[in-house]
Design a protein around this motif. Structure first.
Motif, short mmCIF file in Angstrom:
data_model
loop_
_atom_site.label_atom_id
_atom_site.label_comp_id
_atom_site.label_asym_id
_atom_site.label_seq_id
_atom_site.Cartn_x
_atom_site.Cartn_y
_atom_site.Cartn_z
N MET A 1 22.82 -8.87 -10.09
CA MET A 1 22.15 -7.95 -11.00
C MET A 1 23.17 -7.31 -11.95
O MET A 1 24.26 -6.94 -11.54
N LEU A 2 22.77 -7.18 -13.18
CA LEU A 2 23.58 -6.50 -14.20
C LEU A 2 22.95 -5.15 -14.50
O LEU A 2 21.72 -5.02 -14.48
N LYS A 3 23.79 -4.18 -14.81
CA LYS A 3 23.28 -2.88 -15.24
C LYS A 3 23.92 -2.55 -16.58
O LYS A 3 25.11 -2.77 -16.78
N LYS A 4 23.08 -2.02 -17.47
CA LYS A 4 23.58 -1.62 -18.79
C LYS A 4 23.11 -0.20 -19.09
O LYS A 4 22.01 0.20 -18.70
N LEU A 5 23.97 0.53 -19.79
CA LEU A 5 23.65 1.88 -20.25
C LEU A 5 23.44 1.80 -21.75
O LEU A 5 24.31 1.32 -22.48
N ALA A 23 9.08 -1.04 -24.21
CA ALA A 23 9.81 -2.02 -25.01
C ALA A 23 10.77 -2.81 -24.13
O ALA A 23 10.82 -4.04 -24.20
N LEU A 24 11.51 -2.12 -23.27
CA LEU A 24 12.49 -2.80 -22.43
C LEU A 24 11.83 -3.65 -21.35
O LEU A 24 12.29 -4.75 -21.05
N TYR A 25 10.73 -3.15 -20.78
CA TYR A 25 10.02 -3.94 -19.77
C TYR A 25 9.38 -5.18 -20.38
O TYR A 25 8.96 -6.09 -19.66
N VAL A 30 14.35 -7.89 -17.46
CA VAL A 30 14.46 -6.49 -17.03
C VAL A 30 13.77 -6.28 -15.69
O VAL A 30 12.59 -6.58 -15.54
N GLU A 31 14.53 -5.75 -14.73
CA GLU A 31 14.01 -5.43 -13.40
C GLU A 31 13.61 -3.96 -13.29
O GLU A 31 12.64 -3.63 -12.64
N ASN A 32 14.42 -3.07 -13.92
CA ASN A 32 14.18 -1.63 -13.79
C ASN A 32 14.72 -0.91 -15.02
O ASN A 32 15.72 -1.32 -15.59
N VAL A 33 14.02 0.17 -15.39
CA VAL A 33 14.45 1.01 -16.51
C VAL A 33 14.38 2.47 -16.07
O VAL A 33 13.38 2.89 -15.50
N GLU A 34 15.45 3.22 -16.31
CA GLU A 34 15.48 4.66 -16.06
C GLU A 34 15.90 5.35 -17.35
O GLU A 34 17.06 5.26 -17.75
N VAL A 35 14.96 6.04 -18.00
CA VAL A 35 15.26 6.74 -19.24
C VAL A 35 15.55 8.20 -18.92
O VAL A 35 14.80 8.85 -18.19
N ASN A 36 16.67 8.70 -19.46
CA ASN A 36 17.06 10.10 -19.27
C ASN A 36 16.99 10.79 -20.62
O ASN A 36 17.86 10.58 -21.47
N LEU A 37 15.96 11.61 -20.79
CA LEU A 37 15.74 12.27 -22.08
C LEU A 37 16.85 13.27 -22.39
O LEU A 37 17.33 13.34 -23.52
N ALA A 38 17.31 14.02 -21.40
CA ALA A 38 18.35 15.03 -21.60
C ALA A 38 19.67 14.40 -22.04
O ALA A 38 20.36 14.92 -22.92
N ASP A 39 20.02 13.26 -21.43
CA ASP A 39 21.28 12.60 -21.76
C ASP A 39 21.14 11.59 -22.90
O ASP A 39 22.13 10.98 -23.31
N ASN A 41 19.74 8.56 -22.98
CA ASN A 41 20.13 7.20 -22.64
C ASN A 41 19.11 6.55 -21.73
O ASN A 41 18.17 7.19 -21.26
N ALA A 42 19.31 5.26 -21.53
CA ALA A 42 18.48 4.50 -20.59
C ALA A 42 19.40 3.60 -19.79
O ALA A 42 20.32 2.99 -20.34
#
Length: 74
Positions: A1-5, A23-25, A30-39, A41-42
């Protein structure tokens, strides 16, 4: 598995999170997406490599967003 920020400018609400996630899904890798509004990033988990420019284009096209950077993380 690869992870990208993915660093994303222009996200400011829960609707933005949903648009970026959808969009990412849309990418079959793409296996998983975690969007962080405060930071602003995804974090994306992929089952195989996807070109960073393709990721940026997909996010940019999903709304009024601008991808600043895509980096591989562990």
């Amino acid at each position: 598995m690869l992870k990208k920020l993915i660093e994303i400018e222009g996200m400011n609400c829960n609707n933005c999170i949903k648009k970026v996630e959808d969009a990412l899904y849309g990418l079959p890798e793409v296996e998983n997406v975690e969007v962080n509004l405060a930071d602003k990033n995804a974090k994306v988990t992929l089952n195989e490599e996807v070109d960073d420019l393709l990721i940026a284009d997909i996010v940019n096209a999903s709304g009024h967003y601008k991808v600043k950077d895509v980096t591989e993380i562990s």
